[in-house]
Scaffold this active site. Structure first.
Site, PDB file in Angstrom:
ATOM      1  N   SER A 259      51.847  15.824 -48.586  1.00 19.85           N
ATOM      2  CA  SER A 259      50.644  16.449 -49.130  1.00 19.85           C
ATOM      3  C   SER A 259      50.377  16.023 -50.581  1.00 19.85           C
ATOM      4  O   SER A 259      50.303  14.832 -50.848  1.00 19.85           O
ATOM      5  CB  SER A 259      50.784  17.964 -48.989  1.00 19.85           C
ATOM      6  OG  SER A 259      49.517  18.525 -48.963  1.00 19.85           O
ATOM      7  N   HIS A 400      49.710  21.128 -40.909  1.00 24.84           N
ATOM      8  CA  HIS A 400      50.167  20.569 -42.171  1.00 24.84           C
ATOM      9  C   HIS A 400      51.660  20.845 -42.406  1.00 24.84           C
ATOM     10  O   HIS A 400      52.078  21.995 -42.401  1.00 24.84           O
ATOM     11  CB  HIS A 400      49.324  21.255 -43.246  1.00 24.84           C
ATOM     12  CG  HIS A 400      49.327  20.581 -44.559  1.00 24.84           C
ATOM     13  ND1 HIS A 400      48.836  19.307 -44.734  1.00 24.84           N
ATOM     14  CD2 HIS A 400      49.744  21.012 -45.778  1.00 24.84           C
ATOM     15  CE1 HIS A 400      48.948  18.994 -46.017  1.00 24.84           C
ATOM     16  NE2 HIS A 400      49.491  20.003 -46.661  1.00 24.84           N
TER      17      HIS A 400
END
Ligand code: GTR
Length: 419
Positions: A259, A400
């Site tokens: 990320s 995610h």
């Protein structure tokens, strides 16, 4: 006009309503038509025709990313002291040497401590290593009580028991599955990791703390480095240290990040040629995903929610993605001819999984120009069908996160290129 807009952008407080009212596009049909800058053509229109041309175009591209996006990081002209905090010669069932070391960076009377956790497989003369920042502290990636709980500022997190911006050891080992060290070591790889907030706490502090504080004598301007660049800069200091550690194969260092730390990993590999592999896990906007697609998180949205991540000039491209003189495929191209792996997650639409893949496809002409394969396919691969050329890619099920499945592909990718 550009300058005026930027000057205003620098002084006006960012309206939180912008972030609140933002509706992301998740509809492929609504992705606007766009034309990507040609990585093999100079800004003046001339084509790259030789390896020497590419070196120049590479420099030009690096400058664009520095000046328009990440900001220019200072050269390191300070000192680093190393202090071993703990050592376990029998870690991971006796298969690894685990150490924690404090790297104290000192410049002009200011100091910053980076606490690095390393695992080196035993019985390997020179081990290739993964180098990556972690989100919640070194103590979260192992159950070992010897590992320190970070003293650096950390975001409050009720689930983790983090209050008053202090970490607690309640969550020792809570990220073990996101960092499968045993598998790395079993396959002959080492790991070096540290908490990213040691390098620069992740909030908008006016660039007065973390490693930015080592350079308070330098006047900041619209090109100056933001936090993503600072995290990348800190990763380079880790490499400064690793280069002198016996048992580390300095020719085979892979930078890895998830990320926001995937954005930092890609930038670290772009500015530091000592990395010969990079791994981007769900890095999204400002990482592997193409900005021009405006799918999920956009330039405006990221600059609004995280005004400290990039430089001030990047704000000029809010809603103006087509004016960017580069796009994220060129960040990948800057790493050519080195292997790069990009991982997406199917439900992580915010990070634009398809845009992450298309970046690798659009970087491929540079790899081919340098005699490498790049990304072997141009169709978006099916779920959990990893593709591994010089550029690797997978999209897994789920959301995610950097999961065990992702790591298994990274280890296979490293085996493919390094064994
Ligand atoms: C999100 C941000 C993304 C990504 C993510 C993360 O809030 O919008 O760009 O970086 O955080 O780091 O987990």
């Amino acid at each position: 006009m550009k300058k005026l807009v930027l000057a205003l952008a620098a002084f006006l407080p960012l309206a939180p309503s912008l972030a609140q009212n933002f509706i992301p596009n998740y509809d492929e049909e609504k992705v606007p038509d766009y034309v990507l800058p040609d990585p093999l053509r100079f800004a003046n229109g001339q084509r790259v025709e030789s390896a020497a041309d590419w070196e120049n175009r590479k420099l030009e591209t690096l400058r664009l990313f520095e000046e328009e996006m990440f900001g220019i990081s200072p050269a390191w002209d300070g000192q680093m002291r190393v202090q071993e905090l703990s050592r376990n010669e029998e870690a991971l069932g006796g298969k690894a040497v685990q150490r924690e070391v404090k790297l104290t960076l000192e410049r002009k009377g200011q100091t910053v401590d980076l606490v690095l956790l390393t695992f080196l497989p035993k019985g390997v003369d020179k081990a290739p290593m993964f180098v990556g920042l972690n989100f919640y502290g070194n103590h979260t990636i192992s159950m070992d009580e010897a590992i320190q709980v970070t003293k650096s500022w950390i975001r409050n997190n009720a689930d983790m028991g983090y209050t008053n911006n202090q970490a607690s050891d309640r969550n020792r080992g809570s990220r073990v599955t996101n960092w499968p060290v045993q598998d790395m070591v079993d396959r002959g790889y080492g790991l070096a990791t540290l908490y990213y907030g040691d390098i620069d706490p992740d909030f908008d502090d006016g660039f007065a703390n973390g490693v930015h504080a080592l350079f308070l004598d330098e006047v900041r301007n619209e090109n100056s480095w933001g936090s993503v660049a600072a995290w990348a800069w800190g990763i380079s200091r880790v490499v400064d240290y690793l280069e002198d550690v016996p048992g580390v194969d300095r020719g085979r260092l892979a930078v890895v990040g998830h990320s926001r730390l995937g954005k930092a990993a890609l930038w670290a590999a772009a500015v530091d040629p000592r990395f010969s592999m990079a791994i981007s896990n769900n890095s999204g906007c400002g990482g592997a995903a193409l900005s021009r697609r405006r799918f999920g998180e956009t330039v405006e949205r990221i600059n609004t929610s995280f005004p400290h991540w990039f430089n001030q000039r990047f704000r000029y491209y809010n809603k103006e993605e087509d004016s960017l003189p580069m796009d994220q495929h060129q960040l990948i191209a800057l790493l050519a001819p080195n292997p790069v792996y990009i991982a997406s997650a199917a439900d992580d639409l915010w990070a634009d999984p398809k845009g992450e893949f298309l970046s690798a496809v659009a970087a491929t002409p540079v790899y081919q120009f340098l005699g490498k394969e790049g990304m072997p396919v141009s169709e978006w691969p099916s779920i959990e069908v990893p593709v591994m050329g010089t550029l690797g890619y997978h999209v897994r099920t789920g959301g995610h996160g950097m999961l065990y499945y992702d790591w298994m592909q990274y280890l296979d990718f490293a085996d493919k290129h390094w064994k």
